[in-house]
Design a protein around this motif. Structure first.
Motif, PDB file in Angstrom:
ATOM      1  N   LYS A 145      -5.413  22.706  -4.155  1.00  0.00           N
ATOM      2  CA  LYS A 145      -6.428  23.375  -3.325  1.00  0.00           C
ATOM      3  C   LYS A 145      -6.506  24.867  -3.649  1.00  0.00           C
ATOM      4  O   LYS A 145      -7.557  25.496  -3.478  1.00  0.00           O
ATOM      5  CB  LYS A 145      -6.140  23.161  -1.837  1.00  0.00           C
ATOM      6  CG  LYS A 145      -4.811  23.702  -1.359  1.00  0.00           C
ATOM      7  CD  LYS A 145      -4.543  23.322   0.097  1.00  0.00           C
ATOM      8  CE  LYS A 145      -3.172  23.791   0.551  1.00  0.00           C
ATOM      9  NZ  LYS A 145      -2.881  23.356   1.944  1.00  0.00           N
ATOM     10  N   ARG A 146      -5.413  25.450  -4.119  1.00  0.00           N
ATOM     11  CA  ARG A 146      -5.426  26.859  -4.489  1.00  0.00           C
ATOM     12  C   ARG A 146      -6.212  27.085  -5.778  1.00  0.00           C
ATOM     13  O   ARG A 146      -6.768  28.157  -5.997  1.00  0.00           O
ATOM     14  CB  ARG A 146      -3.997  27.387  -4.650  1.00  0.00           C
ATOM     15  CG  ARG A 146      -3.172  27.335  -3.389  1.00  0.00           C
ATOM     16  CD  ARG A 146      -1.754  27.859  -3.611  1.00  0.00           C
ATOM     17  NE  ARG A 146      -1.742  29.281  -3.916  1.00  0.00           N
ATOM     18  CZ  ARG A 146      -0.636  29.964  -4.213  1.00  0.00           C
ATOM     19  NH1 ARG A 146       0.541  29.335  -4.240  1.00  0.00           N
ATOM     20  NH2 ARG A 146      -0.685  31.247  -4.482  1.00  0.00           N
ATOM     21  N   VAL A 147      -6.258  26.076  -6.625  1.00  0.00           N
ATOM     22  CA  VAL A 147      -6.974  26.178  -7.894  1.00  0.00           C
ATOM     23  C   VAL A 147      -8.480  26.059  -7.690  1.00  0.00           C
ATOM     24  O   VAL A 147      -9.262  26.727  -8.363  1.00  0.00           O
ATOM     25  CB  VAL A 147      -6.478  25.098  -8.884  1.00  0.00           C
ATOM     26  CG1 VAL A 147      -7.335  25.055 -10.144  1.00  0.00           C
ATOM     27  CG2 VAL A 147      -5.020  25.360  -9.253  1.00  0.00           C
ATOM     28  N   VAL A 148      -8.894  25.189  -6.780  1.00  0.00           N
ATOM     29  CA  VAL A 148     -10.328  25.001  -6.556  1.00  0.00           C
ATOM     30  C   VAL A 148     -10.885  26.016  -5.558  1.00  0.00           C
ATOM     31  O   VAL A 148     -12.094  26.052  -5.325  1.00  0.00           O
ATOM     32  CB  VAL A 148     -10.643  23.565  -6.066  1.00  0.00           C
ATOM     33  CG1 VAL A 148     -10.269  22.558  -7.131  1.00  0.00           C
ATOM     34  CG2 VAL A 148      -9.928  23.252  -4.761  1.00  0.00           C
ATOM     35  N   ALA A 149     -10.031  26.828  -4.991  1.00  0.00           N
ATOM     36  CA  ALA A 149     -10.489  27.875  -4.076  1.00  0.00           C
ATOM     37  C   ALA A 149     -11.193  28.977  -4.864  1.00  0.00           C
ATOM     38  O   ALA A 149     -11.038  29.094  -6.080  1.00  0.00           O
ATOM     39  CB  ALA A 149      -9.313  28.448  -3.298  1.00  0.00           C
ATOM     40  N   SER A 150     -11.944  29.796  -4.173  1.00  0.00           N
ATOM     41  CA  SER A 150     -12.713  30.843  -4.843  1.00  0.00           C
ATOM     42  C   SER A 150     -11.830  31.984  -5.340  1.00  0.00           C
ATOM     43  O   SER A 150     -12.196  32.687  -6.280  1.00  0.00           O
ATOM     44  CB  SER A 150     -13.791  31.389  -3.889  1.00  0.00           C
ATOM     45  OG  SER A 150     -13.194  31.909  -2.712  1.00  0.00           O
ATOM     46  N   LYS A 151     -10.685  32.175  -4.711  1.00  0.00           N
ATOM     47  CA  LYS A 151      -9.782  33.257  -5.112  1.00  0.00           C
ATOM     48  C   LYS A 151      -8.456  32.657  -5.589  1.00  0.00           C
ATOM     49  O   LYS A 151      -7.577  32.361  -4.797  1.00  0.00           O
ATOM     50  CB  LYS A 151      -9.554  34.211  -3.928  1.00  0.00           C
ATOM     51  CG  LYS A 151     -10.821  34.901  -3.442  1.00  0.00           C
ATOM     52  CD  LYS A 151     -10.540  35.804  -2.246  1.00  0.00           C
ATOM     53  CE  LYS A 151     -11.809  36.482  -1.751  1.00  0.00           C
ATOM     54  NZ  LYS A 151     -11.556  37.349  -0.574  1.00  0.00           N
ATOM     55  N   TRP A 152      -8.348  32.504  -6.918  1.00  0.00           N
ATOM     56  CA  TRP A 152      -7.156  31.837  -7.445  1.00  0.00           C
ATOM     57  C   TRP A 152      -6.452  32.658  -8.518  1.00  0.00           C
ATOM     58  O   TRP A 152      -5.474  32.202  -9.117  1.00  0.00           O
ATOM     59  CB  TRP A 152      -7.515  30.476  -8.020  1.00  0.00           C
ATOM     60  CG  TRP A 152      -8.722  30.474  -8.924  1.00  0.00           C
ATOM     61  CD1 TRP A 152      -9.980  30.110  -8.581  1.00  0.00           C
ATOM     62  CD2 TRP A 152      -8.781  30.855 -10.299  1.00  0.00           C
ATOM     63  NE1 TRP A 152     -10.827  30.246  -9.652  1.00  0.00           N
ATOM     64  CE2 TRP A 152     -10.118  30.700 -10.723  1.00  0.00           C
ATOM     65  CE3 TRP A 152      -7.847  31.315 -11.210  1.00  0.00           C
ATOM     66  CZ2 TRP A 152     -10.534  30.998 -12.022  1.00  0.00           C
ATOM     67  CZ3 TRP A 152      -8.257  31.616 -12.511  1.00  0.00           C
ATOM     68  CH2 TRP A 152      -9.581  31.439 -12.908  1.00  0.00           C
ATOM     69  N   VAL A 153      -6.937  33.888  -8.785  1.00  0.00           N
ATOM     70  CA  VAL A 153      -6.358  34.680  -9.871  1.00  0.00           C
ATOM     71  C   VAL A 153      -4.887  34.988  -9.613  1.00  0.00           C
ATOM     72  O   VAL A 153      -4.057  34.929 -10.522  1.00  0.00           O
ATOM     73  CB  VAL A 153      -7.157  35.973 -10.081  1.00  0.00           C
ATOM     74  CG1 VAL A 153      -6.462  36.865 -11.116  1.00  0.00           C
ATOM     75  CG2 VAL A 153      -8.580  35.650 -10.534  1.00  0.00           C
ATOM     76  N   GLU A 154      -4.550  35.314  -8.366  1.00  0.00           N
ATOM     77  CA  GLU A 154      -3.148  35.601  -8.063  1.00  0.00           C
ATOM     78  C   GLU A 154      -2.269  34.383  -8.295  1.00  0.00           C
ATOM     79  O   GLU A 154      -1.116  34.503  -8.733  1.00  0.00           O
ATOM     80  CB  GLU A 154      -3.011  36.095  -6.621  1.00  0.00           C
ATOM     81  CG  GLU A 154      -3.530  37.506  -6.401  1.00  0.00           C
ATOM     82  CD  GLU A 154      -3.192  38.025  -5.023  1.00  0.00           C
ATOM     83  OE1 GLU A 154      -2.491  37.326  -4.267  1.00  0.00           O
ATOM     84  OE2 GLU A 154      -3.630  39.148  -4.706  1.00  0.00           O
ATOM     85  N   TYR A 155      -2.807  33.199  -8.017  1.00  0.00           N
ATOM     86  CA  TYR A 155      -2.025  31.981  -8.264  1.00  0.00           C
ATOM     87  C   TYR A 155      -1.836  31.760  -9.765  1.00  0.00           C
ATOM     88  O   TYR A 155      -0.781  31.286 -10.196  1.00  0.00           O
ATOM     89  CB  TYR A 155      -2.697  30.779  -7.618  1.00  0.00           C
ATOM     90  CG  TYR A 155      -1.895  29.497  -7.724  1.00  0.00           C
ATOM     91  CD1 TYR A 155      -0.530  29.480  -7.471  1.00  0.00           C
ATOM     92  CD2 TYR A 155      -2.500  28.302  -8.099  1.00  0.00           C
ATOM     93  CE1 TYR A 155       0.215  28.315  -7.578  1.00  0.00           C
ATOM     94  CE2 TYR A 155      -1.768  27.128  -8.209  1.00  0.00           C
ATOM     95  CZ  TYR A 155      -0.414  27.135  -7.951  1.00  0.00           C
ATOM     96  OH  TYR A 155       0.319  25.975  -8.066  1.00  0.00           O
TER      97      TYR A 155
END
Length: 203
Positions: A27-37
């Motif tokens: 879910k963190r990958v498909v979120a709009s803000k994932w650069v930090e991940y």
């Protein structure tokens, strides 16, 4: 898919998950803000280290204690013989794998959650997989085309009249098909960013 048989929670299990997106973090990958991940995953790949917390809240402890009971009831109701699996890796999407609660031979995955009564009742009332677990279920379809269904199992022994409630997601369901493609596209984009970040750091 490549399945590993070591136990979830074992040193081998912790080691193989380093540098990988998992079912619970898709879910963190498909979120709009994932650069930090992506920075986080790049860091794990570069160092071979992942920060793991030993902290377990009451809900996590509850889940561990009740999951075996949920599986026993699920198997008795469905007549499926489920199997434990440690970790499943994707054949060609890099840095991606899942640790399903149970695997059903010939195309099924079981994901078990043991919510408090309020959450269990909401799942029954809406007949929908809770949003926080949706992408975890989709991850099972993404990991291999042979997975044809995911049974999301909500188990709450306090609700004696309906302790268990199962929602089946099928690969051919329109919303599932759309989510699978979205997840695959996001993972490819995410991995490209991770590779770029690693190259920048190494330079």
């Amino acid at each position: 898919m490549k399945a590993h048989s070591f136990a979830q929670g074992s040193p081998e299990w912790y080691q193989i998950r380093i540098g990988k997106v998992t079912g619970s973090t898709l879910k963190r990958v498909v979120a709009s803000k994932w650069v930090e991940y992506s920075d986080e995953i790049a860091g794990e790949i570069l160092t071979g280290y992942r920060e793991e917390s030993d902290y377990e809240n009451e809900d996590m402890i509850r889940g561990k204690e009740l999951e075996p009971l949920a599986i026993d009831l699920y198997e008795s109701m469905t007549l499926y013989e489920t199997q434990r699996v440690g970790f499943i890796e994707h054949d060609y999407i890099a840095n991606f794998g899942i640790s399903p609660d149970r695997y059903i031979p010939y195309g099924g995955i079981v994901e078990v959650k043991c919510p408090r009564p309020k959450g269990h009742i909401k799942t029954i009332r809406t007949n929908k997989v809770p949003a926080e677990y949706w992408w975890q279920c989709i991850a099972a379809f993404v990991i291999d085309d042979s997975i044809q269904f995911v049974d999301f199992v909500s188990y709450c022994p306090e609700i004696e009249d309906r302790k268990i409630y199962t929602i089946r997601l099928g690969r051919i369901d329109p919303d599932v098909l759309e989510a699978i493609e979205e997840a695959k596209s996001a993972l490819i984009k995410f991995n490209k960013k991770v590779s770029e970040t690693i190259a920048t750091v190494k330079f």
